[in-house]
Each structure stands twice: as structure tokens, then as C-alpha cells.
Design an enzyme around this catalytic site. Structure first.
Site, PDB file in Angstrom:
ATOM      1  CE1 TYR A 140      -3.481  -2.674   0.677  1.00 54.23           C
ATOM      2  CE2 TYR A 140      -4.634  -0.646   1.217  1.00 54.23           C
ATOM      3  CZ  TYR A 140      -4.657  -1.987   0.889  1.00 54.23           C
ATOM      4  OH  TYR A 140      -5.860  -2.623   0.791  1.00 54.23           O
ATOM      5  CE  LYS A 186       2.064 -17.696  -3.469  1.00 48.91           C
ATOM      6  NZ  LYS A 186       1.149 -18.849  -3.644  1.00 48.91           N
ATOM      7  CG  ASP A 218      -1.778 -20.235  -2.273  1.00 53.02           C
ATOM      8  OD1 ASP A 218      -1.281 -20.274  -1.134  1.00 53.02           O
ATOM      9  OD2 ASP A 218      -1.218 -20.736  -3.276  1.00 53.02           O
ATOM     10  CG  ASP A 242      -8.086  -4.815   1.582  1.00 44.93           C
ATOM     11  OD1 ASP A 242      -9.038  -4.386   2.258  1.00 44.93           O
ATOM     12  OD2 ASP A 242      -8.026  -4.717   0.345  1.00 44.93           O
ATOM     13  CG  ASP A 246     -13.776  -7.120   1.736  1.00 45.88           C
ATOM     14  OD1 ASP A 246     -13.445  -6.472   2.759  1.00 45.88           O
ATOM     15  OD2 ASP A 246     -14.360  -6.616   0.762  1.00 45.88           O
TER      16      ASP A 246
END
Ligand code: IPM
Ligand code: MG
Length: 352
Positions: A140, A186, A218, A242, A246
Site C-alpha cells: 500500500y 506467501k 492461497d 485486506d 472481506d
């Protein structure tokens, strides 16, 4: 009597409607604690009035407050502006300026809303975990970043210290909960993730009672749907947190239920995890619960645990009694409005 200065940032879209309901809660407790609150502009509202998504006055007021309550930012109208002028930039700058590095997103399934989730009841019943999302670094904010004519790039950047402080926060939280921490990364591809693993492993040595595991992002996104009960504290870098929060909102049936607290070394920020939902803005049909629970998290952070508990109990009761805003209602004709939901929560708090 304790006294608190709260900066209110309603923002855009449904931000204004849901904040009105949170303010009803503040008003209700103004005989228990002295609350002073003023409204300031952010996001699109800031751009329209001052050409700045985080006006100087807003930032000054937030820094001088005891806590910041934020609704939501953004909307179609400002989508084509360049990055520095977009509503999102206002929120990101505010988080950065306040130094709120740990974003706490509790994922709790209410028995009353089990039917609202598209996932099978036996998978989601009693789910109760917390996503701890690093909030002020990573891709970000990393430099260099650019969008050029035929290429574009971003940088996922982390320092050891940035990882350390949020990791420490997550371990402290795990210790107070079920003593399990899952670090999402990751590391099979990204160097930043490899550094995260190093830091998490070293901090883990100070918390031998906390069980630590690492999941690739993943796999974690799949596990969230297959078996969300396995999680207690899920530690994520900024972007992964983030996305996964959701996804996790689907477990509980609606993103309109999920609150968050963003904590740093000084002023903390409290906001729902959902966005400004321009499609339903101004219709008085949004779910104010995420905003109201964010207010509860604010009181808890300020040390007003009794008040925080009362708000939570009232939210629980309103759902137990079968009241639903549109996002949760199986029969949309029976849905109650945003302001009705706020009024009912106020009523149930008074009855406690
Ligand atoms: C969130 C939002 C923000 C984020 C946006 C609005 C910048 O999606 O709080 O999850 O990406 O952090
Ligand atoms: Mg988000």
C-alpha cells in the site's frame, strides 16, 4: 467523570447514515462519561470542500483527539481522480499519520444470523477469530510505485521493525484468547514473507504458550471457507489482510456486521471494514451494526469496558429478536431501516 474527545469522520456514501446511528449511542452514554465530539471532513467530502481528501483541519483534530470514529470513504464521483486526490488517499494518509499499525478485525458468527451465511451452519457455528492486519506499510505504501504508459509497478516493502511491532501485538492478543496464531504469507514466492517468518519465529520464542503455524495466503483463503473454526488470531501483512477480511465477512453473513480497531502508539481509529456502498447510500437501508460495534471497540480501547459490553449485548439481542437490515434479511420486505436498527439498539441498551 472521565472525559473523551472524539473526532467524527462520517466520510462518504452510507458513512453518513451509519455514523448518525453511532452518534445516537454516544449521546446515550453522555451521562456516564463526558464525551465531546465534532465532525470533520475526509474522503470525497474533503475533496469537494477543500480539494484534499484529508484536510489539514481534520488531521489536526484527529491527532488532538482521544479516538477517531470513521464511517466510510469513496464513490464513483471521485474514481477518475489521480491517486493523490482520491478519497482512499485520505484514509491511507490518516492511518499513516496516526501510526495505527495494527488493524484488528474480529470475525464472530452470531447464532442468530447463522441462516444468513451462504456457508453451511455446521462449518460456521461458533466461529470466533481475529484478523490482525498490518496497516501502514507493505504494498500500500512501498516505493517505488508508478503507472506509466505501458507499464506499472508497486513495491511490497517491509522493515523488520514494522513486522515486529504488529507481530508482538498479535501474540499479546493470542495470549489473551485461545493461544493460537496463524501467520498468513506467501513465503514460497516473496522475500517480504520470508522476513515475516523470521520475525514471527523469533517473537514466538517469548510466547511459548502460543501455538504458531504458517499458512500460504492461497491456502489460507481456502481454509477460511473449509474450516474457519481452526483460527484464533490470524496475522497478515497489509494487502493479504485486506483481501482475507472481506472473504471472512461472508462467514458471518454480512460485511455490515464487521467492525475494526486500528491501534498504534497514540490515537486509535475505529471504522467498519466495509466501504461506502454508493449504490445504497441515502436510502436509509444500510446496516449500522459494523459502525456501532466499532464504537463499542472504541469504548473498550478507552478503558470503558462496561459501556463496550452493553453495546455488544444490545447488538446481540437485536439480532436474537430477529431484526434484520436488508443485507441480512431473508425476506427483504421485512427488513428494517438503518435508523430503526440504531433506535432498537439504543432501546435495548436502555433496557439492560
Ligand atoms: C479497508 C478498505 C481500504 C483498504 C480502502 C478503502 C483503501 O478496503 O479498510 O479494508 O484497502 O484498506
Ligand atoms: Mg478492504
Amino acid at each position: 467523570m472521565e472525559s473523551y474527545n472524539i473526532a467524527i469522520l462520517s466520510g462518504d456514501g452510507i458513512g453518513k447514515e451509519i455514523m448518525q446511528e453511532a452518534v445516537k449511542i454516544l449521546d446515550l452514554f453522555s451521562s456516564d462519561v463526558r464525551l465531546e465530539y465534532n465532525e470533520y471532513l475526509i474522503g470525497g467530502a474533503g475533496i469537494d470542500a477543500t480539494n484534499n481528501p484529508l484536510p489539514d483541519e481534520t488531521l489536526r483534530a484527529c491527532k488532538a483527539s482521544n479516538a477517531v470514529l470513521l464511517g466510510a470513504i469513496g464513490g464513483e464521483k471521485w474514481n477518475n481522480l489521480e491517486r493523490h486526490l482520491r478519497p482512499e488517499k485520505g484514509l491511507l494518509n490518516l492511518r499513516k499519520e496516526l501510526g495505527v499499525y495494527a488493524n484488528i478485525r474480529p470475525i464472530k458468527v452470531y447464532n442468530a444470523t447463522l441462516e444468513s451465511s451462504p456457508i453451511k451452519k455446521e462449518i460456521i457455528q461458533d466461529v470466533d477469530f481475529v484478523i490482525v492486519r498490518e496497516l501502514i506499510s507493505g504494498i500500500y505504501f512501498g516505493e517505488p510505485r508508478a503507472k506509466e504508459m505501458d507499464r506499472a509497478y508497486n513495491t511490497m516493502f517491509y522493515t523488520r521493525d514494522e513486522i515486529y511491532r504488529v507481530t508482538k501485538y498479535a501474540f499479546e492478543l493470542a495470549q489473551k484468547r485461545n493461544k493460537k496464531l496463524c501467520c498468513v504469507d506467501k513465503a514460497n514466492v516473496l522475500e517480504t514473507s520470508q522476513l515475516w517468518r523470521e520475525v514471527v519465529d523469533s517473537v514466538a520464542k517469548q510466547y511459548s504458550d502460543v501455538a504458531v503455524e504458517f499458512l500460504y495466503v492461497d491456502n489460507a483463503s481456502m481454509q477460511l471457507i473449509l474450516n474457519p473454526k481452526q483460527f484464533d488470531v490470524m496475522l497478515c501483512e497489509n494487502l493479504f489482510g485486506d483481501i482475507l477480511s472481506d472473504e471472512a465477512s461472508v462467514i458471518g453473513g454480512s460485511i455490515g456486521l464487521l467492525a475494526s480497531a486500528s491501534i498504534g502508539d497514540s490515537v486509535a481509529l475505529f471504522e467498519p471494514i466495509h466501504g461506502s456502498a454508493p449504490d445504497i447510500a441515502g436510502k436509509n437501508i444500510a446496516n449500522p451494526i459494523a459502525m456501532i460495534l466499532s464504537t463499542s471497540m472504541m469504548f473498550s480501547h478507552l478503558g470503558e469496558v462496561e459501556i463496550a459490553k452493553k453495546i455488544e449485548l444490545a447488538v446481540n439481542k437485536v439480532l436474537e429478536c430477529g431484526y434484520r437490515t436488508r443485507d441480512l434479511a431473508t425476506n427483504k420486505d421485512e427488513a428494517i431501516s438503518c435508523s430503526q436498527m440504531g433506535d432498537l439498539i439504543v432501546k435495548f441498551i436502555k433496557e439492560l
